[in-house]
Motif scaffolding. Structure first.
Motif, PDB file in Angstrom:
ATOM      1  N   PRO A 198       4.494   5.977  -4.303  1.00 14.86           N
ATOM      2  CA  PRO A 198       4.438   4.963  -5.370  1.00 14.86           C
ATOM      3  C   PRO A 198       3.404   3.876  -5.084  1.00 14.86           C
ATOM      4  N   LEU A 199       3.293   3.459  -3.831  1.00 15.48           N
ATOM      5  CA  LEU A 199       2.312   2.432  -3.474  1.00 15.48           C
ATOM      6  C   LEU A 199       0.893   2.957  -3.648  1.00 15.48           C
ATOM      7  N   GLN A 200       0.689   4.211  -3.281  1.00 17.78           N
ATOM      8  CA  GLN A 200      -0.638   4.784  -3.451  1.00 17.78           C
ATOM      9  C   GLN A 200      -0.983   4.935  -4.933  1.00 17.78           C
ATOM     10  N   ALA A 201       0.013   5.234  -5.750  1.00 20.27           N
ATOM     11  CA  ALA A 201      -0.242   5.338  -7.193  1.00 20.27           C
ATOM     12  C   ALA A 201      -0.708   4.005  -7.757  1.00 20.27           C
ATOM     13  N   ILE A 202      -0.123   2.907  -7.286  1.00 17.94           N
ATOM     14  CA  ILE A 202      -0.543   1.575  -7.725  1.00 17.94           C
ATOM     15  C   ILE A 202      -1.971   1.310  -7.272  1.00 17.94           C
ATOM     16  N   ALA A 203      -2.239   1.577  -5.998  1.00 22.11           N
ATOM     17  CA  ALA A 203      -3.579   1.320  -5.464  1.00 22.11           C
ATOM     18  C   ALA A 203      -4.635   2.149  -6.188  1.00 22.11           C
ATOM     19  N   THR A 204      -4.351   3.408  -6.431  1.00 19.04           N
ATOM     20  CA  THR A 204      -5.312   4.284  -7.090  1.00 19.04           C
ATOM     21  C   THR A 204      -5.592   3.816  -8.515  1.00 19.04           C
ATOM     22  N   ALA A 205      -4.554   3.306  -9.192  1.00 12.56           N
ATOM     23  CA  ALA A 205      -4.747   2.809 -10.555  1.00 12.56           C
ATOM     24  C   ALA A 205      -5.660   1.595 -10.587  1.00 12.56           C
ATOM     25  N   VAL A 206      -5.610   0.783  -9.543  1.00 14.66           N
ATOM     26  CA  VAL A 206      -6.465  -0.398  -9.472  1.00 14.66           C
ATOM     27  C   VAL A 206      -7.869  -0.033  -9.027  1.00 14.66           C
ATOM     28  N   ASP A 207      -7.947   0.818  -8.014  1.00 11.79           N
ATOM     29  CA  ASP A 207      -9.242   1.213  -7.452  1.00 11.79           C
ATOM     30  C   ASP A 207      -9.053   2.527  -6.702  1.00 11.79           C
ATOM     31  N   PRO A 208      -9.618   3.617  -7.194  1.00 14.27           N
ATOM     32  CA  PRO A 208      -9.409   4.915  -6.545  1.00 14.27           C
ATOM     33  C   PRO A 208     -10.011   5.017  -5.148  1.00 14.27           C
ATOM     34  N   HIS A 209     -10.739   4.003  -4.728  1.00 12.51           N
ATOM     35  CA  HIS A 209     -11.300   4.002  -3.373  1.00 12.51           C
ATOM     36  C   HIS A 209     -10.407   3.273  -2.370  1.00 12.51           C
ATOM     37  N   LEU A 210      -9.181   2.936  -2.751  1.00 15.46           N
ATOM     38  CA  LEU A 210      -8.255   2.258  -1.856  1.00 15.46           C
ATOM     39  C   LEU A 210      -7.180   3.225  -1.376  1.00 15.46           C
ATOM     40  N   ALA A 211      -7.036   3.320  -0.065  1.00 17.18           N
ATOM     41  CA  ALA A 211      -5.989   4.142   0.544  1.00 17.18           C
ATOM     42  C   ALA A 211      -4.949   3.231   1.181  1.00 17.18           C
ATOM     43  N   VAL A 212      -3.684   3.632   1.129  1.00 21.16           N
ATOM     44  CA  VAL A 212      -2.574   2.813   1.603  1.00 21.16           C
ATOM     45  C   VAL A 212      -2.083   3.331   2.951  1.00 21.16           C
ATOM     46  N   ARG A 213      -1.897   2.397   3.894  1.00 19.59           N
ATOM     47  CA  ARG A 213      -1.251   2.711   5.175  1.00 19.59           C
ATOM     48  C   ARG A 213       0.008   1.875   5.290  1.00 19.59           C
ATOM     49  N   VAL A 214       1.152   2.525   5.585  1.00 18.46           N
ATOM     50  CA  VAL A 214       2.430   1.821   5.665  1.00 18.46           C
ATOM     51  C   VAL A 214       3.038   2.055   7.050  1.00 18.46           C
ATOM     52  N   THR A 215       3.433   0.961   7.684  1.00 14.09           N
ATOM     53  CA  THR A 215       4.073   1.038   9.002  1.00 14.09           C
ATOM     54  C   THR A 215       5.339   0.192   9.003  1.00 14.09           C
ATOM     55  N   GLY A 216       6.325   0.599   9.808  1.00  9.29           N
ATOM     56  CA  GLY A 216       7.562  -0.164   9.916  1.00  9.29           C
ATOM     57  C   GLY A 216       8.775   0.726   9.721  1.00  9.29           C
ATOM     58  N   SER A 217       9.889   0.111   9.329  1.00  7.43           N
ATOM     59  CA  SER A 217      11.132   0.840   9.098  1.00  7.43           C
ATOM     60  C   SER A 217      11.329   1.068   7.607  1.00  7.43           C
ATOM     61  N   ASP A 218      12.448   1.691   7.255  1.00 10.72           N
ATOM     62  CA  ASP A 218      12.685   1.997   5.847  1.00 10.72           C
ATOM     63  C   ASP A 218      12.877   0.750   4.992  1.00 10.72           C
ATOM     64  N   THR A 219      13.340  -0.352   5.585  1.00 11.08           N
ATOM     65  CA  THR A 219      13.590  -1.562   4.794  1.00 11.08           C
ATOM     66  C   THR A 219      12.711  -2.735   5.200  1.00 11.08           C
ATOM     67  N   GLU A 220      11.933  -2.593   6.242  1.00  9.82           N
ATOM     68  CA  GLU A 220      11.033  -3.669   6.677  1.00  9.82           C
ATOM     69  C   GLU A 220       9.714  -3.029   7.068  1.00  9.82           C
ATOM     70  N   TRP A 221       8.731  -3.173   6.206  1.00 11.64           N
ATOM     71  CA  TRP A 221       7.478  -2.467   6.448  1.00 11.64           C
ATOM     72  C   TRP A 221       6.298  -3.278   5.925  1.00 11.64           C
ATOM     73  N   THR A 222       5.127  -2.864   6.394  1.00 13.07           N
ATOM     74  CA  THR A 222       3.882  -3.516   5.998  1.00 13.07           C
ATOM     75  C   THR A 222       2.935  -2.460   5.439  1.00 13.07           C
ATOM     76  N   ALA A 223       2.330  -2.776   4.310  1.00 11.31           N
ATOM     77  CA  ALA A 223       1.311  -1.908   3.725  1.00 11.31           C
ATOM     78  C   ALA A 223      -0.040  -2.594   3.834  1.00 11.31           C
ATOM     79  N   GLU A 224      -1.012  -1.851   4.339  1.00  9.21           N
ATOM     80  CA  GLU A 224      -2.390  -2.338   4.421  1.00  9.21           C
ATOM     81  C   GLU A 224      -3.281  -1.347   3.682  1.00  9.21           C
ATOM     82  N   PHE A 225      -4.466  -1.796   3.338  1.00  9.57           N
ATOM     83  CA  PHE A 225      -5.290  -1.030   2.413  1.00  9.57           C
ATOM     84  C   PHE A 225      -6.691  -0.846   2.981  1.00  9.57           C
ATOM     85  N   ASP A 226      -7.125   0.404   2.988  1.00  6.83           N
ATOM     86  CA  ASP A 226      -8.448   0.755   3.494  1.00  6.83           C
ATOM     87  C   ASP A 226      -9.332   1.230   2.347  1.00  6.83           C
TER      88      ASP A 226
END
Length: 414
Positions: free
Chosen positions: A350-378
């Protein structure tokens, strides 16, 4: 817990007036993202049952919330019609409801344009009948019963259209009479009503803010969102987001009921729900960005994330959004098992779908646990493909629907 400051409060009054109808339309498109996967898993009849339970379970809860928020509580057809104008099941213009009030207890409405019908007609008369008869009969009554349990919504005419180009697309009467047997809520409505979302407290509307602070006056032919105050528009935007969360909770109850007892039942139900979220997440991001003319790149993505219904209202979904990253924390939405619970480091679609809709050159990286996580964008050199879930949702004409200016006229006297 005191209400957190809304992320929508940072928008101007004009931006909010443009965004609120977008959010209402996005809410209607939730079904366009979810029902194809229900058809695939449970067949047409199973999909119809899920749709009925989904809307009948959620709409009574969120209808009462909006009445309270905008101060138009009542028990008459005028109150019912005002609620429909602020319901994700009836977004303005795309579902073009035209109202007639005969008296407090009798009225009519017809649809000059029904976007949902135009989506379904190419699928054949069985699907049209399923939507306009099987689904609408119980769900219209469930929504009306939130105002008055003795309200009945009955068809004058409805699709399949004969002739094929018949307009208006459908017409209905609404009557309230003591002789009508009182409607009873389905079990899912009681379950949804016990969720954190159902009674989530939001910041009250400031009556001193410039513009209308409620909808206590006459029923209007079309709501002029620009006439509302900044404070009222913020509250409406957050209520509409809660409508979507409540609709999803009801959808998930219905899906889980049909996978119960299966081998891998939790995984299959979660997969269907995640596909629904992925489809609507991408479409919502695209419409929000276009409506507010937001940029691409990470800055544009952060701006869209702050306004996306997946992460709102603030407090119900606990997230830090800014400085090029998204940080999600355990929240009441996780307690409910709402949309945010479907997003984890192992399930970032779902996060990648949002990023792709804004800019198809953005990739999402997510780290953390199931309820506490961080998403960064490359930023990546080759554009990423749109997900199949978003492509399926784009079957709907609502994805490209354009709102037009309307003159708002009173239909009822004070």
């Amino acid at each position: 817990m005191s209400p957190q400051r809304s992320r929508y409060a940072d928008l101007s009054r004009a931006e909010l007036a443009a965004l609120v109808p977008e959010l209402l339309l996005i809410g209607q498109l939730v079904d366009r993202s979810g029902m194809p996967w229900c058809i695939e898993s449970f067949g047409r009849d199973g999909m119809l049952e899920i749709a009925i339970e989904e809307w009948a379970g959620a709409s009574p809860v969120y209808t009462r919330r909006m009445q309270t928020a905008l101060g138009y509580q009542g028990e008459d057809v005028i109150t019912i019609f005002k609620g429909l104008q602020l319901d994700i099941g009836a977004p303005p213009q795309f579902m073009d409801f035209r109202f007639t009030v005969h008296d407090r207890w009798h009225g009519e409405f017809h649809l000059d344009h029904c976007g949902a019908l135009l989506d379904v007609e190419p699928m054949g008369s069985d699907y049209v009948t399923g939507m306009c008869h099987d689904i609408e009969d119980p769900t219209f009554d469930a929504t009306a019963a939130a105002t008055n349990p003795r309200a009945q919504v009955r068809p004058v005419h409805r699709p399949p259209r004969r002739p094929a180009d018949r307009v208006p697309h459908c017409a209905w009467t609404v009557s309230i009479d003591d002789s009508h047997p009182p409607a009873t809520a389905i079990p899912a409505a009681h379950q949804v009503a016990r969720s954190r979302a159902a009674d989530w407290e939001l910041e009250p509307i400031d009556p001193a803010d410039e513009g209308a602070c409620d909808y206590a006056g006459p029923l209007m032919s079309d709501i002029d969102f620009a006439s509302f105050s900044h404070s009222a528009l913020v509250r409406i935007a957050e209520e509409v987001c809660l409508q979507m969360h409540l609709l999803y909770l009801s959808f998930a109850i219905a899906v889980r009921a049909r996978t119960a007892g299966e081998v891998g039942e939790v995984g299959r139900a979660r997969e269907i729900c995640a596909k629904q979220l992925t489809g609507i997440a991408g479409v919502a991001a695209e419409r929000i960005r276009r409506a507010l003319a937001l940029p691409g790149g990470v800055d544009g993505l952060i701006a869209v994330l702050r306004l996306h219904p997946l992460f709102n209202p603030a407090g119900y979904v606990l997230a830090g959004i800014g400085e090029g990253r998204l940080e999600v924390h355990p929240s009441p939405a996780h307690d409910d098992g709402a949309w945010i619970s479907l997003c984890t480091p192992a399930a970032a679609q779902p996060l990648q779908a949002i990023a792709t809709a804004v800019d198809p050159h953005l990739a999402v990286r997510v780290t953390g646990s199931d309820t506490e996580w961080t998403a960064e964008f490359d930023t990546v050199p080759a554009p990423l493909a749109e997900s199949p879930e978003v492509q399926v949702t784009k079957f709907s004409r609502g994805v490209d629907f354009t709102f037009a200016p309307r003159r708002s006229l009173p239909l009822t006297a004070l």
